[in-house]
Structures are given as structure tokens and as C-alpha cells.
Design a protein around this motif. Sequence first.
Motif, short mmCIF file in Angstrom:
data_model
loop_
_atom_site.label_atom_id
_atom_site.label_comp_id
_atom_site.label_asym_id
_atom_site.label_seq_id
_atom_site.Cartn_x
_atom_site.Cartn_y
_atom_site.Cartn_z
N TYR A 3 42.08 35.65 31.11
CA TYR A 3 40.66 36.00 31.28
C TYR A 3 40.44 36.81 32.55
O TYR A 3 40.98 36.50 33.62
CB TYR A 3 39.83 34.72 31.34
CG TYR A 3 38.38 34.96 31.71
CD1 TYR A 3 37.51 35.59 30.83
CD2 TYR A 3 37.90 34.55 32.96
CE1 TYR A 3 36.18 35.81 31.17
CE2 TYR A 3 36.57 34.76 33.31
CZ TYR A 3 35.72 35.39 32.41
OH TYR A 3 34.42 35.61 32.76
N GLU A 4 39.62 37.87 32.43
CA GLU A 4 39.22 38.67 33.58
C GLU A 4 37.70 38.60 33.73
O GLU A 4 36.98 39.05 32.84
CB GLU A 4 39.61 40.14 33.39
CG GLU A 4 41.09 40.42 33.53
CD GLU A 4 41.38 41.92 33.52
OE1 GLU A 4 42.17 42.38 34.35
OE2 GLU A 4 40.81 42.62 32.66
N PRO A 5 37.19 38.05 34.83
CA PRO A 5 35.73 38.00 35.02
C PRO A 5 35.14 39.38 35.26
O PRO A 5 33.95 39.61 35.02
CB PRO A 5 35.57 37.11 36.24
CG PRO A 5 36.84 37.25 37.00
CD PRO A 5 37.90 37.44 35.96
N VAL A 6 35.97 40.31 35.74
CA VAL A 6 35.58 41.69 35.96
C VAL A 6 36.66 42.57 35.33
O VAL A 6 37.85 42.32 35.57
CB VAL A 6 35.47 42.01 37.47
CG1 VAL A 6 35.14 43.48 37.69
CG2 VAL A 6 34.43 41.13 38.13
N PRO A 7 36.29 43.55 34.51
CA PRO A 7 37.31 44.41 33.89
C PRO A 7 38.24 45.02 34.94
O PRO A 7 37.81 45.52 35.98
CB PRO A 7 36.47 45.51 33.21
CG PRO A 7 35.16 44.83 32.91
CD PRO A 7 34.92 43.91 34.08
N GLY A 8 39.53 44.94 34.68
CA GLY A 8 40.53 45.48 35.61
C GLY A 8 40.84 44.59 36.79
O GLY A 8 41.57 45.01 37.70
N GLN A 9 40.34 43.35 36.79
CA GLN A 9 40.54 42.43 37.91
C GLN A 9 42.01 42.28 38.25
O GLN A 9 42.41 42.36 39.42
CB GLN A 9 39.95 41.07 37.56
CG GLN A 9 40.18 39.99 38.60
CD GLN A 9 39.12 39.97 39.68
OE1 GLN A 9 37.94 39.93 39.39
NE2 GLN A 9 39.55 39.99 40.93
N TRP A 10 42.85 42.05 37.25
CA TRP A 10 44.25 41.77 37.51
C TRP A 10 45.09 43.04 37.56
O TRP A 10 46.24 42.99 38.02
CB TRP A 10 44.81 40.81 36.46
CG TRP A 10 43.96 39.59 36.26
CD1 TRP A 10 43.50 39.10 35.08
CD2 TRP A 10 43.46 38.71 37.28
NE1 TRP A 10 42.75 37.97 35.28
CE2 TRP A 10 42.70 37.71 36.62
CE3 TRP A 10 43.58 38.66 38.67
CZ2 TRP A 10 42.06 36.67 37.31
CZ3 TRP A 10 42.93 37.65 39.35
CH2 TRP A 10 42.20 36.67 38.69
N ALA A 11 44.53 44.17 37.12
CA ALA A 11 45.26 45.43 37.25
C ALA A 11 45.33 45.85 38.72
O ALA A 11 46.34 46.40 39.19
CB ALA A 11 44.58 46.52 36.42
N ARG A 12 44.25 45.57 39.45
CA ARG A 12 44.22 45.94 40.87
C ARG A 12 45.16 45.07 41.69
O ARG A 12 45.78 45.55 42.64
CB ARG A 12 42.78 45.82 41.40
CG ARG A 12 41.83 46.86 40.83
CD ARG A 12 40.48 46.82 41.52
NE ARG A 12 39.74 45.61 41.20
CZ ARG A 12 38.94 45.50 40.14
NH1 ARG A 12 38.80 46.53 39.30
NH2 ARG A 12 38.28 44.38 39.91
#
Length: 331
Positions: free
Chosen positions: A254-263
Motif C-alpha cells: 500500500y502507498e498512501p501517496v502515489p510513488g511513495q516507495w519509488a522515492r
Amino acid sequence: MRLHVGGFGAKNAFAPFNAVEVNLQNALLVEQGLEQQRQQQLLALAQQCTLARQKQVFGQLLGDGGAANDFGRLGHLAGRQPVAGLRGALLGLAAGDAIGNAWQTERDSTGEWTQHTSLALCLAESLLELGHFDARDQIERYLLWRRSGHLSARGLPGEPTADVARALATYQWRHQPMAGSHDPRDRSTASLPRVVSAAAFMVADPAAAVTLAAECSRTTHQSPLVLDACRYFGALLVGALRGEASARVLNGVYEPVPGQWARRPLKREIAATAGDGPSSAVLERAGSADDVASALRNARRAVVGASSFEVAVQRAIDGGRDSDVQAVPGV
């Protein structure tokens, strides 16, 4: 256990072996039924005792007699979020902690939460009173809990786990509030319960909540794996507190903000806790039953498809050995 149900008297000394086997099975079924009844009673009593004590604690924590009922000051920090969700998360943490404590110690400690809830309350108190993150203020409150029982279940001096005791001692010796160990082998679950306070405080800003969840761990634990576990658990809690559908929060990473874990990608072990595939199974076999990755996996499995709070906590009890492992699904 007394095994004289129907056929263990002297007159039945020569009963056929299959009759003895049936009687043993009957006795075990009775015992299992009594154990399930005991667990249900324990859960109900823990919820009642925890709710009563937590109302008192929050009345003191928020400095307002009415705050114990409506969580007014805590609610405005969440913006448009329902206050009930914040109260439920903290109450669930305390109830799960108390039940896990009673189960682990095999004594009647129902309604007595442990270090895990007390430190979460200390963190909430610090964030509420100061309005921002202050590691020194937080660890001073943890010391107050240890010395005088501040925000403990019965007002008695706290009993920290060995890892938290080391961090507190390190702070007292070096005067550095970020006193947690950086040892990459540290897989402690002790920071996870405090994440609920960080997530609730910054729920209106999901990205900031994820960052704060990790920063609030550093007073006692700073290993990369533990910090990432706190980040991901913070993300899950933010999603739940903001009213996201449980299927979206619990299925996949789950990502609370799109791209959270890409950054800033999560550690592979932490990302794998979001699924039940082959890679997750391999990592699960490699870990212990109560390390931080296993605690996240256990929490997810306890909650997915659970029909009630009671069912989730019972699943956590079945899957975890430590009270903090069992406290986390309560949230």
C-alpha cells in the motif's frame, strides 16, 4: 487435567483401549471449549478495563476532563477524519497489549497494558503538548514512565524490555536523545506500537506521517529494517485512519501517496510482508516468530478478513509470542 470422564474408575480398569481413547478425546474437547470460553472472557474484560483506564489517562493527557469522551484536541489534528478512528486505534493498541501481556505471562493482568502502550501514550502526549517532533522531550517522558509510572496502566514504575532499557541508559550516559542502536541485526518490534501516535498526529499529511513514524523510533531503535517497518506500518495506519477501503490497504504494498516507495524503496523483507507469495514464505521461514517483519506479517494476517476486533486479536494471539506482536493488530 483430570481424566476421569465416565470411564477411569476402578470398575472400568479393564475397559477396551478404544473406550479410553474416546474418553480422552471427550476430555480434550471439554478442555478446548473451556479454553475458548476463557479467551473470550479475557478479551471482553480486557476491553472494559482498558477503556475505563484509558479514559482516565486521556483526561489527564489532554488536560481536559471532557477530552476523555470526545478526544477534541486529538480530533482537530486529523482534519476531516472521524475522531472515533483515532480513539479506536489507541484503544485497540492498549487492549491488544493487555491481552497479549496476560496471555504471555499466564497471570491475571487483564486491563494492564505494558511498555508498548505506555510509550505510545508518552509519544502522543509529547506531540500534542509541543505540537511538533522533539526526540529529547519524548525520551524524557519515557524515563518518567520508567521511574514513576507516568501513563502506565496502574501508575507503577515501568518495566522496559532489555532493548528499551539499553536505549534509556545510553541517553542518560551520552545525553543524545536518538539513543537507539544502529545495529543492522536489530529486528525488535518495540517501536511498532508507537507508530500509532505518529500516524494519528500527522494523518492529514500522509507523506509526513510516514517520515514521522520512522523518526519516532530513533529514540530506542535505529536499525534500517526497524525504521522501514515503522514507515510501512505508518502508511497502513494512515490509510486506515483516512478511511481507505481495507482491501486497498491490505492487499499488496500500500502507498498512501502515489510513488511513495519509488522515492525511497522499502527493504525487501518489509515489502514482502504485504503478500503471501513464494518470496514472502522464504523470508518468513528465515525469520523468528516475533521479529519486526514477522510482526507486520502477523498483523496483516490477523486483520485480513477478520469479522470483528475480537477475531483479529485472537488470530494475533495464535500467531505471535510477544505482547507487542499481539498489540499491533489491535490497532
